[in-house]
Write an enzyme that holds these catalytic residues in place. Structure first.
Site, PDB file in Angstrom:
ATOM      1  N   LYS A 149       0.810  -1.081  -0.110  1.00  0.00           N
ATOM      2  CA  LYS A 149      -0.132  -0.043   0.027  1.00  0.00           C
ATOM      3  C   LYS A 149       0.922   1.144   0.041  1.00  0.00           C
ATOM      4  CE  LYS A 149      -2.217  -1.633   3.570  1.00  0.00           C
ATOM      5  NZ  LYS A 149      -1.890  -3.007   3.478  1.00  0.00           N
ATOM      6  N   ILE A 150       1.726   1.252   0.946  1.00  0.00           N
ATOM      7  CA  ILE A 150       2.779   2.511   0.886  1.00  0.00           C
ATOM      8  C   ILE A 150       3.629   2.424  -0.034  1.00  0.00           C
ATOM      9  CG2 ILE A 150       4.344   3.637   2.693  1.00  0.00           C
ATOM     10  CD1 ILE A 150       2.888   2.341   5.051  1.00  0.00           C
ATOM     11  N   ASP A 169       9.470  -6.893  -5.092  1.00  0.00           N
ATOM     12  CA  ASP A 169       8.536  -7.540  -4.314  1.00  0.00           C
ATOM     13  C   ASP A 169       8.184  -8.828  -4.562  1.00  0.00           C
ATOM     14  OD1 ASP A 169       6.290  -8.074  -2.836  1.00  0.00           O
ATOM     15  OD2 ASP A 169       5.706  -5.918  -2.208  1.00  0.00           O
ATOM     16  N   CYS A 228      10.984   4.600   6.072  1.00  0.00           N
ATOM     17  CA  CYS A 228      10.012   4.699   6.972  1.00  0.00           C
ATOM     18  C   CYS A 228       9.165   3.402   7.000  1.00  0.00           C
ATOM     19  CB  CYS A 228       9.132   5.640   6.120  1.00  0.00           C
ATOM     20  SG  CYS A 228       9.881   7.321   5.977  1.00  0.00           S
ATOM     21  N   SER A 229       9.823   2.093   7.115  1.00  0.00           N
ATOM     22  CA  SER A 229       9.046   1.215   7.380  1.00  0.00           C
ATOM     23  C   SER A 229       9.119   0.439   8.697  1.00  0.00           C
ATOM     24  CB  SER A 229       9.058   0.109   6.304  1.00  0.00           C
ATOM     25  OG  SER A 229      10.605  -0.418   6.268  1.00  0.00           O
ATOM     26  N   ARG A 230      10.265  -0.304   9.062  1.00  0.00           N
ATOM     27  CA  ARG A 230      10.344  -0.581  10.147  1.00  0.00           C
ATOM     28  C   ARG A 230      11.801  -0.516  10.595  1.00  0.00           C
ATOM     29  NH1 ARG A 230       6.628   0.626  11.754  1.00  0.00           N
ATOM     30  NH2 ARG A 230       4.808  -0.557  12.836  1.00  0.00           N
ATOM     31  N   ASP A 254      13.243   7.108   9.680  1.00  0.00           N
ATOM     32  CA  ASP A 254      12.120   7.409  10.625  1.00  0.00           C
ATOM     33  C   ASP A 254      11.839   6.205  11.716  1.00  0.00           C
ATOM     34  OD1 ASP A 254       9.624   8.826  11.514  1.00  0.00           O
ATOM     35  OD2 ASP A 254       8.480   7.108  10.465  1.00  0.00           O
ATOM     36  N   GLU A 259      13.610   1.543  19.870  1.00  0.00           N
ATOM     37  CA  GLU A 259      12.988   2.865  19.835  1.00  0.00           C
ATOM     38  C   GLU A 259      12.257   3.080  21.061  1.00  0.00           C
ATOM     39  OE1 GLU A 259       9.879   3.446  16.727  1.00  0.00           O
ATOM     40  OE2 GLU A 259      11.080   2.889  15.237  1.00  0.00           O
ATOM     41  N   HIS A 277      10.077   8.082  14.395  1.00  0.00           N
ATOM     42  CA  HIS A 277       8.981   7.488  13.835  1.00  0.00           C
ATOM     43  C   HIS A 277       7.416   8.261  13.684  1.00  0.00           C
ATOM     44  CE1 HIS A 277       7.373   3.174  14.199  1.00  0.00           C
ATOM     45  NE2 HIS A 277       6.585   3.941  13.469  1.00  0.00           N
ATOM     46  N   LEU A 278       7.758   9.270  12.780  1.00  0.00           N
ATOM     47  CA  LEU A 278       6.539  10.331  12.569  1.00  0.00           C
ATOM     48  C   LEU A 278       5.643   9.757  11.416  1.00  0.00           C
ATOM     49  CD1 LEU A 278       8.297  13.573  13.090  1.00  0.00           C
ATOM     50  CD2 LEU A 278       6.950  12.371  14.745  1.00  0.00           C
ATOM     51  N   GLY A 279       6.277   8.730  10.615  1.00  0.00           N
ATOM     52  CA  GLY A 279       5.633   8.304   9.389  1.00  0.00           C
ATOM     53  C   GLY A 279       3.977   8.433   9.524  1.00  0.00           C
TER      54      GLY A 279
HETATM   55  N1  LIG Z   1       6.730   5.041   9.901  1.00  0.00           N
HETATM   56  C1  LIG Z   1       5.613   4.756  10.056  1.00  0.00           C
HETATM   57  O1  LIG Z   1       4.921   5.457  11.018  1.00  0.00           O
HETATM   58  C2  LIG Z   1       4.752   3.549   9.523  1.00  0.00           C
HETATM   59  C3  LIG Z   1       5.241   2.641   9.028  1.00  0.00           C
HETATM   60  N2  LIG Z   1       4.531   1.447   8.361  1.00  0.00           N
HETATM   61  C4  LIG Z   1       5.368   0.241   7.948  1.00  0.00           C
HETATM   62  O2  LIG Z   1       5.438   0.517   6.595  1.00  0.00           O
HETATM   63  C5  LIG Z   1       5.465  -1.005   6.234  1.00  0.00           C
HETATM   64  C6  LIG Z   1       4.772  -1.049   4.816  1.00  0.00           C
HETATM   65  O3  LIG Z   1       3.211  -1.034   5.347  1.00  0.00           O
HETATM   66  P1  LIG Z   1       1.982  -1.132   4.017  1.00  0.00           P
HETATM   67  O4  LIG Z   1       2.558  -0.602   2.944  1.00  0.00           O
HETATM   68  O5  LIG Z   1       0.931  -0.684   4.597  1.00  0.00           O
HETATM   69  O6  LIG Z   1       2.012  -2.656   4.026  1.00  0.00           O
HETATM   70  P2  LIG Z   1       1.735  -3.671   2.931  1.00  0.00           P
HETATM   71  O7  LIG Z   1       1.504  -5.019   3.518  1.00  0.00           O
HETATM   72  O8  LIG Z   1       0.602  -3.077   2.245  1.00  0.00           O
HETATM   73  O9  LIG Z   1       2.952  -3.934   2.005  1.00  0.00           O
HETATM   74  C7  LIG Z   1       4.008  -4.583   2.345  1.00  0.00           C
HETATM   75  C8  LIG Z   1       4.568  -5.051   1.007  1.00  0.00           C
HETATM   76  O10 LIG Z   1       5.861  -5.570   1.456  1.00  0.00           O
HETATM   77  C9  LIG Z   1       6.066  -7.050   0.478  1.00  0.00           C
HETATM   78  N3  LIG Z   1       7.101  -7.850   0.933  1.00  0.00           N
HETATM   79  C10 LIG Z   1       6.693  -8.626   2.431  1.00  0.00           C
HETATM   80  N4  LIG Z   1       8.043  -9.573   2.421  1.00  0.00           N
HETATM   81  C11 LIG Z   1       8.994  -8.902   1.482  1.00  0.00           C
HETATM   82  C12 LIG Z   1      10.245  -9.202   1.115  1.00  0.00           C
HETATM   83  N5  LIG Z   1      11.066 -10.226   1.791  1.00  0.00           N
HETATM   84  N6  LIG Z   1      10.921  -8.453   0.213  1.00  0.00           N
HETATM   85  C13 LIG Z   1      10.049  -7.355  -0.316  1.00  0.00           C
HETATM   86  N7  LIG Z   1       8.820  -7.186  -0.281  1.00  0.00           N
HETATM   87  C14 LIG Z   1       8.172  -7.817   0.745  1.00  0.00           C
HETATM   88  C15 LIG Z   1       4.641  -7.404   0.430  1.00  0.00           C
HETATM   89  O11 LIG Z   1       4.162  -8.333  -0.561  1.00  0.00           O
HETATM   90  C16 LIG Z   1       3.841  -6.144   0.381  1.00  0.00           C
HETATM   91  O12 LIG Z   1       3.497  -5.817  -0.783  1.00  0.00           O
HETATM   92  C17 LIG Z   1       5.076  -1.827   7.265  1.00  0.00           C
HETATM   93  O13 LIG Z   1       6.451  -2.342   7.765  1.00  0.00           O
HETATM   94  C18 LIG Z   1       4.233  -0.889   8.255  1.00  0.00           C
HETATM   95  O14 LIG Z   1       4.597  -1.318   9.444  1.00  0.00           O
HETATM   96  C19 LIG Z   1       3.356   1.813   8.146  1.00  0.00           C
HETATM   97  C20 LIG Z   1       2.687   2.977   8.465  1.00  0.00           C
HETATM   98  C21 LIG Z   1       3.490   3.942   9.123  1.00  0.00           C
HETATM   99  O1  LIG Z   2       1.342   4.674  15.416  1.00  0.00           O
HETATM  100  C1  LIG Z   2       2.432   4.993  15.002  1.00  0.00           C
HETATM  101  O2  LIG Z   2       2.395   6.477  14.944  1.00  0.00           O
HETATM  102  C2  LIG Z   2       3.132   4.498  14.198  1.00  0.00           C
HETATM  103  C3  LIG Z   2       2.528   3.863  13.062  1.00  0.00           C
HETATM  104  C4  LIG Z   2       3.337   2.844  12.489  1.00  0.00           C
HETATM  105  O3  LIG Z   2       4.471   2.341  12.474  1.00  0.00           O
HETATM  106  C5  LIG Z   2       2.469   1.866  11.735  1.00  0.00           C
HETATM  107  O4  LIG Z   2       1.269   1.981  11.463  1.00  0.00           O
HETATM  108  O5  LIG Z   2       2.950   0.500  11.314  1.00  0.00           O
END
Ligand SMILES: NC(=O)C1=CN([C@@H]2O[C@H](COP(=O)(O)OP(=O)(O)OC[C@H]3O[C@@H](n4cnc5c(N)ncnc54)[C@H](O)[C@@H]3O)[C@@H](O)[C@H]2O)C=CC1
Ligand SMILES: O=C(O)CCC(=O)C(=O)O
Length: 531
Positions: A149-150, A169, A228-230, A254, A259, A277-279
């Site tokens: 999604k992101i 991916d 900005c993922s993990r 981020d 953390e 962690h402001l994403g």
């Molecule tokens: N910094 C922040 O505040 C935020 C961080 N996140 C993090 O961002 C990340 C992505 O979130 P979304 O896009 O919503 O998740 P999503 O589930 O929609 O997308 C994740 C993608 O990663 C792919 N994937 C899984 N394993 C993989 C691998 N080994 N190699 C390559 N691709 C792989 C999946 O096929 C999927 O398309 C998550 O870790 C989420 O926790 C999400 C929201 C806010």
């Molecule tokens: O709660 C937050 O601000 C962190 C969001 C996040 O990392 C996530 O949704 O995966």
């Protein structure tokens, strides 16, 4: 009234929704010990990324029904422990997608134009324009790791800025990548060809330290990396070293391995931007996730399904709605066959027949297991933990489908083997949605399930039904309906009796003493099982 603990700051709109059905206590910044102490009082826990929900907290949360993560990543929750304990874990899969994607794009642009350093310099009353000459992203190559999604939204925005897009991916189709204007490549090619890399994957064993020394060695010396993922997807020591040695152009992070970020070599390095962690921290995203998760907690507390449960595979609300009558059928039959077969069940065969065979079988199988185990586990078994409980109890679950079998449009056949032997039941749904038990141990019957039932296996001979009726009457037990099923005249037969009252203790053994009765079973069914 139910009680909900909110352990991280969430938007007031979420609190308002929860307050419709529960007492809501907002207590942020609690230590693990403090949480363990108070969690037994709560039915639900709502959090963001600031609370780590460990096995110890979950085990202490004996009343917990649901844990809601106001965000995407549930890696701060011990989901397997929650599942084992039958606690639904929900998240908000889309509420902060745009916020996180925009943060990643902002980080990429900030790196390219040295915005944080330029800002700091001007605040120190300097006017240094030479030091902050940047680079354009236009026509540069962006490597997107994780096109979910992101990652997809980042790709769309980057495309609009004139960037060339590579993506890695393994779970995304070429068609989807094409739609987004991305060329799917392997990781090595993405590393070597990209001018920018942005990470949007979950943290898994495969993605942990995906960016390490070897990976960095394959990249251009001008590469700029955004995460900005993990935390933990980048090896922070390797990254700091590479920046210090001038092996890469810059990095914007981020999220971090620990953390809040403690001692870190990354602090204060040139061409490194760090945000706490402001994403997801936009007004819009916080409203979205608070509504999304609070509504799910409210629904679960009201006995309704959650729409984004991460630990009830296959049971989305749509599926739940469509299958609800079949789930009730499966649960009732599971409950019946479980009681007929006794404790220590080691085998459950679930056979979907006729039209039912074309349905997704997983939820139906889970419902049958739930019914089977509910005699032993009562409310401790639910759709979340039923499969795990069965596995841990050594129950082998075998599932078959046969669209050719069934006199009705669709039927469900269950067979269980336990300490009281092997028994089978078949049931159907009438067009009215009512359940009928149509077969017991191979004998055709046609009875609705009821709360109190008596089943016998007996010889088909004159007088036996009368004797059972008299015996029940002598114990003041009223018969609601009675049915006999047999295959041949004067052979073996079954009797299914619906009773208005529970069978008093001692009556079952009297029934088994009646001449011609081979076996008798008293069964209590939850006619409208739910949850
Ligand atoms: N910094 C922040 O505040 C935020 C961080 N996140 C993090 O961002 C990340 C992505 O979130 P979304 O896009 O919503 O998740 P999503 O589930 O929609 O997308 C994740 C993608 O990663 C792919 N994937 C899984 N394993 C993989 C691998 N080994 N190699 C390559 N691709 C792989 C999946 O096929 C999927 O398309 C998550 O870790 C989420 O926790 C999400 C929201 C806010
Ligand atoms: O709660 C937050 O601000 C962190 C969001 C996040 O990392 C996530 O949704 O995966």
């Amino acid at each position: 009234m139910a009680k909900v603990l909110v352990s991280d700051p969430i938007d007031q709109v979420g609190i308002d929704i929860l307050s419709q059905v529960a007492q809501v206590d907002v207590k942020t910044g609690l230590s693990q010990e403090e949480l363990i102490k108070i969690i037994p009082d709560y039915d639900a826990l709502m959090l963001r990324s600031g609370t780590r929900v460990t096995k110890e907290i979950i085990e202490a949360g004996t009343g917990l029904k649901i844990i809601g993560r106001a965000g995407v990543g549930v890696d701060n929750i011990d989901v397997p422990s929650a599942t084992r304990q039958g606690i639904v874990v929900v998240n908000s899969p889309e509420g902060n997608t745009i916020a996180a994607a925009e943060h990643a794009v902002a980080m990429m642009l900030a790196l390219s134009r040295h915005i944080p350093d330029a800002n700091q310099s001007i605040c120190q009353k300097q006017w240094d324009r030479k030091r902050f000459v940047g680079t354009e992203v236009y026509k540069k190559t962006l490597g997107v790791v994780g096109l979910g999604k992101i990652g997809s939204h980042v790709a769309s925005v980057a495309k609009a800025m004139g960037m060339k897009l590579l993506a890695y991916d393994p779970f995304i189709s070429k068609e989807r990548a094409d739609q987004l204007g991305c060329t799917l490549v392997d990781l090595d090619l993405l590393f070597s060809e990209s001018d920018y890399i942005t990470l949007h994957v979950p943290k898994t064993p495969e993605t942990t330290h995906l960016i390490n020394r070897e990976a960095i060695a394959k990249m251009k010396p001008t590469i700029r990396i955004v995460n900005c993922s993990r935390g933990g997807i980048i090896d922070e020591d390797a990254l700091a070293e590479a920046i210090q040695d001038g092996k890469i152009g810059g990095a914007a992070l981020d999220v971090f391995e620990q953390e809040p970020l403690g001692e870190s070599k990354l602090r204060g390095l040139n061409n490194v931007i760090l945000t706490p962690h402001l994403g997801a921290s936009t007004e819009e995203a916080q409203i979205n996730v608070a509504i999304d998760v609070a509504e799910q907690i409210r629904d679960v507390l009201l006995g309704l399904p959650a729409r984004s449960a991460v630990n009830i595979p296959g049971l989305t609300p749509d599926v739940m709605e469509k299958l609800r009558p079949y789930l009730q059928l499966a649960e009732t039959l599971g409950n019946l066959v479980g009681q007929l077969s006794g404790g220590r069940i080691d085998l459950l065969n679930v056979s979907l027949q006729g039209e039912l065979a074309s349905n997704d079988s997983q939820p139906i199988v889970v419902a049958a297991i739930k019914g089977l185990l509910s005699e032993a586990l009562r409310e401790r078994v639910n759709y979340v933990n039923a499969a795990i409980e069965a596995k841990e109890r050594g129950i082998r679950v075998v599932e078959t489908r046969d669209s050719q079998i069934s006199d009705y449009s669709g039927s469900l056949h269950l067979e269980a083997r336990g300490s009281m032997g092997q028994h089978s039941v078949t049931g159907v749904l009438l067009t009215t949605g009512e359940i009928r038990i149509t077969d017991l141990d191979g004998f055709p019957i046609n009875v609705p399930p009821s709360n109190h039932m008596l089943f016998t296996l007996h010889r088909d001979m004159p007088g036996i039904i009368g004797k059972i009726g008299s015996l029940l009457g002598s114990f003041n037990v009223n018969i609601a309906s009675m049915q006999v099923g047999r295959k041949i005249v004067r052979g073996d037969a079954v009797m299914a009796v619906s009773l208005d009252d529970p069978l008093p203790s001692g009556l079952l053994s009297e029934i088994t003493k009646v001449s011609g009765i081979r076996d008798a079973y008293a069964v209590k069914l939850l006619v409208n099982p739910s949850k």
